[in-house]
Design a protein around this motif. Structure first.
Motif, PDB file in Angstrom:
ATOM      1  N   THR A  33      16.999  45.710  17.512  1.00  0.00           N
ATOM      2  CA  THR A  33      16.368  45.746  18.904  1.00  0.00           C
ATOM      3  C   THR A  33      16.436  44.222  20.028  1.00  0.00           C
ATOM      4  OG1 THR A  33      14.729  47.406  17.915  1.00  0.00           O
ATOM      5  CG2 THR A  33      14.283  46.897  20.128  1.00  0.00           C
ATOM      6  N   ALA A  34      15.988  43.675  19.450  1.00  0.00           N
ATOM      7  CA  ALA A  34      15.816  42.248  20.074  1.00  0.00           C
ATOM      8  C   ALA A  34      17.368  41.745  20.453  1.00  0.00           C
ATOM      9  CB  ALA A  34      15.579  40.532  19.048  1.00  0.00           C
ATOM     10  N   ASP A  69      18.164  43.966  23.638  1.00  0.00           N
ATOM     11  CA  ASP A  69      17.557  43.633  24.301  1.00  0.00           C
ATOM     12  C   ASP A  69      18.841  43.155  24.630  1.00  0.00           C
ATOM     13  OD1 ASP A  69      15.994  45.907  24.165  1.00  0.00           O
ATOM     14  OD2 ASP A  69      14.256  44.494  23.431  1.00  0.00           O
ATOM     15  N   GLU A 124      21.522  43.863  26.786  1.00  0.00           N
ATOM     16  CA  GLU A 124      21.612  44.731  28.313  1.00  0.00           C
ATOM     17  C   GLU A 124      21.011  43.808  29.401  1.00  0.00           C
ATOM     18  OE1 GLU A 124      21.058  47.828  29.314  1.00  0.00           O
ATOM     19  OE2 GLU A 124      22.450  48.097  27.801  1.00  0.00           O
ATOM     20  N   ARG A 125      20.000  42.351  28.828  1.00  0.00           N
ATOM     21  CA  ARG A 125      20.482  41.140  30.157  1.00  0.00           C
ATOM     22  C   ARG A 125      21.177  40.725  30.116  1.00  0.00           C
ATOM     23  NH1 ARG A 125      15.878  40.394  26.165  1.00  0.00           N
ATOM     24  NH2 ARG A 125      16.855  38.463  25.164  1.00  0.00           N
ATOM     25  N   MET A 178      16.575  54.715  24.822  1.00  0.00           N
ATOM     26  CA  MET A 178      17.019  54.115  23.559  1.00  0.00           C
ATOM     27  C   MET A 178      16.422  54.727  22.393  1.00  0.00           C
ATOM     28  SD  MET A 178      17.163  49.632  23.394  1.00  0.00           S
ATOM     29  CE  MET A 178      17.618  49.450  25.061  1.00  0.00           C
TER      30      MET A 178
END
Length: 127
Positions: free
Chosen positions: A13-14, A17, A20-21, A75
C-alpha cells in the motif's frame, strides 16, 4: 498462503501510494525505478503497448508533462503470501468525466518490490 498479511499489505500500500505521488509529481526516476528492470516487464497504456523496460523507460522520457492530474476513486490491493500483490486503482482525471482504470502486478524481487506488469485504460476509450 496468507492473503493480505497485514505487514505485507502495508508495504505494498505504501508503494502504491508512493507511485501515485510520483505520477502526480512527474518523478520519472521514481516511476522508472518502481518497474522491474527486465525485458519481461510489460506496461499497457491508454495508447501504447510497451514490452520490456527499455520501451517503458523510453515512453516516460518522451512523455511531455507526465500523466494528467487525477483523483483516486477506489483502490483495491491484494497480497498473496509475502512476495506477490495486485493493485487496482479506479481514477478520474481532474476536470474530466471519463473513468480510468489502472492495474499493477507487484513482485518482491531480490532488489525489492517492483511492478512486473501494468495496464492503464480509460472507460470508453477503445483501449
Amino acid at each position: 498462503m496468507e492473503i493480505n498479511k497485514p505487514a505485507v499489505l502495508a508495504e505494498v500500500t505504501a508503494l502504491v501510494d508512493a507511485y501515485e505521488r510520483a505520477l502526480g509529481d512527474n518523478d520519472i526516476a521514481m516511476l522508472d525505478g518502481m518497474f522491474w528492470q527486465s525485458p519481461r516487464a510489460v506496461r499497457y497504456g491508454v495508447g501504447e503497448c510497451l514490452y520490456g523496460i527499455e520501451e517503458i523507460l523510453a515512453f516516460r522520457k518522451a512523455r511531455a508533462g507526465g500523466s494528467p492530474p487525477r483523483t483516486i476513486r477506489r483502490m483495491e490491493i491484494t497480497t498473496f503470501g509475502d512476495d506477490f500483490a495486485t493493485a487496482n486503482v479506479e481514477f478520474q482525471r481532474i476536470g474530466g468525466a471519463v473513468i480510468g482504470r489502472q492495474s499493477q502486478s507487484w513482485a518482491r524481487l531480490p532488489e525489492g518490490w517492483r511492478i512486473v506488469s501494468a495496464h492503464v485504460s480509460l472507460q470508453g476509450s477503445g483501449h
